[in-house]
Scaffold this motif. Sequence first.
Motif, PDB file in Angstrom:
ATOM      1  N   CYS A 227       0.813  -1.218   0.000  1.00 14.22           N
ATOM      2  CA  CYS A 227       0.000   0.000   0.000  1.00 14.22           C
ATOM      3  C   CYS A 227       0.852   1.276   0.000  1.00 14.22           C
ATOM      4  O   CYS A 227       0.333   2.375   0.194  1.00 14.22           O
ATOM      5  N   TYR A 230      -0.288   4.008  -2.254  1.00 13.92           N
ATOM      6  CA  TYR A 230      -1.688   4.403  -2.121  1.00 13.92           C
ATOM      7  C   TYR A 230      -1.929   4.931  -0.722  1.00 13.92           C
ATOM      8  O   TYR A 230      -2.844   4.518  -0.014  1.00 13.92           O
ATOM      9  N   ILE A 235      -6.536   0.719   3.737  1.00 15.62           N
ATOM     10  CA  ILE A 235      -7.569  -0.278   3.468  1.00 15.62           C
ATOM     11  C   ILE A 235      -7.947  -0.982   4.758  1.00 15.62           C
ATOM     12  O   ILE A 235      -7.114  -1.237   5.622  1.00 15.62           O
ATOM     13  N   GLU A 247     -10.209  -8.673  -9.182  1.00 19.57           N
ATOM     14  CA  GLU A 247     -10.313  -7.406  -8.473  1.00 19.57           C
ATOM     15  C   GLU A 247     -11.165  -7.560  -7.214  1.00 19.57           C
ATOM     16  O   GLU A 247     -12.149  -8.304  -7.197  1.00 19.57           O
ATOM     17  N   THR A 252     -12.277   1.406   3.351  1.00 22.43           N
ATOM     18  CA  THR A 252     -11.073   2.025   3.883  1.00 22.43           C
ATOM     19  C   THR A 252     -11.372   2.696   5.215  1.00 22.43           C
ATOM     20  O   THR A 252     -12.534   2.946   5.558  1.00 22.43           O
ATOM     21  N   VAL A 258     -12.516   1.354  -2.441  1.00 25.01           N
ATOM     22  CA  VAL A 258     -11.477   1.299  -3.457  1.00 25.01           C
ATOM     23  C   VAL A 258     -11.452  -0.096  -4.053  1.00 25.01           C
ATOM     24  O   VAL A 258     -11.944  -1.059  -3.450  1.00 25.01           O
ATOM     25  N   TYR A 260      -8.946  -3.025  -5.707  1.00 24.56           N
ATOM     26  CA  TYR A 260      -7.564  -3.484  -5.846  1.00 24.56           C
ATOM     27  C   TYR A 260      -7.501  -4.576  -6.901  1.00 24.56           C
ATOM     28  O   TYR A 260      -8.265  -5.541  -6.864  1.00 24.56           O
ATOM     29  N   PHE A 267      -4.384   0.112  -7.219  1.00 24.05           N
ATOM     30  CA  PHE A 267      -5.631   0.583  -6.622  1.00 24.05           C
ATOM     31  C   PHE A 267      -6.285   1.613  -7.535  1.00 24.05           C
ATOM     32  O   PHE A 267      -5.611   2.297  -8.306  1.00 24.05           O
TER      33      PHE A 267
END
Length: 294
Positions: A227, A230, A235, A247, A252, A258, A260, A267
């Motif tokens: 992460c 991002y 998350i 996906e 969050t 979001v 991923y 993301f």
Amino acid sequence: MNSIATIKNDAFSEKIEVQDNWIEVLGSCDGLVLLLNEENEKFLVNPVTLQQAKVPDPPVALEKWESFTMHGFGYDSAIDDYKIVSVSYSFNDEDYDTGFVDTFVDVYYVKRGFWKRVENSPYAHTFHDPPSGVFLNGAAHWLASIKDSRHRSVIAAFDLVREVFDEIPAPSGINANFVFCTLVVLGGCLCLVDARCNKKTDGNRTDVWVMREYGSAESWMKFSIDCNYYERYIIARPLCYIGGDEEIVWTTKEESLVIYNLKDKTFRDMIVDGFPAHVLNGCSFVGSLVSPYL
């Protein structure tokens, strides 16, 4: 209250005209969602038919200020009834972590309309922010620990048919303490999210464990999410797969959604009706015509 549907990379929402003072989702099963409102009242809601039914409190309900309660919701196939599980602890204010006085486990039969007191849990459910029970394979699951000197962490499963607790084996490579972990169902499998990696040595990483075969300790599979790039969001928990299994939709800490991509390891914001999705509390469910009145 909004319902969000996703078709490949697009999403649309539908406003559900029910009372809007919900503060927590306590569970979901067969198109029914168990919700808690600001008055600490529980309702079973069908977001498709807009029907909702209030759930009575257990006969000996503890006051909110002197206890905390975890809930689970699922289906008992043996008697064709839905059940709500309530695990309540009263505690000593002077020592929150070790001062638990009493434990109560109650089961509500939705069709029959009554509460039943059952045997207490053999585990310690002492997390400061107890989540809702995860329903899978006929049981509601929570993260807990063994009541001994080591306080070994376990996954406690309350079997809705037998009305007893069982232990589900945790991943062998995970940290011994579950305090910062999250338990969910992802793609029909039990899923454990561990976001406690040391940023100095591991970077901003989240480990995700998926139990491919229910009950099998050897079937846990792990993947990690980097992460670092991002950092706008942290998350929290996965909701569901979209577009197959490439996906995953995540909530969050900043109350957004979001997406991923497991293949590209990237993301992106989830756009709903032209705007980034904002979610305070949510769950995934498959729409049905099941009535909460049963």
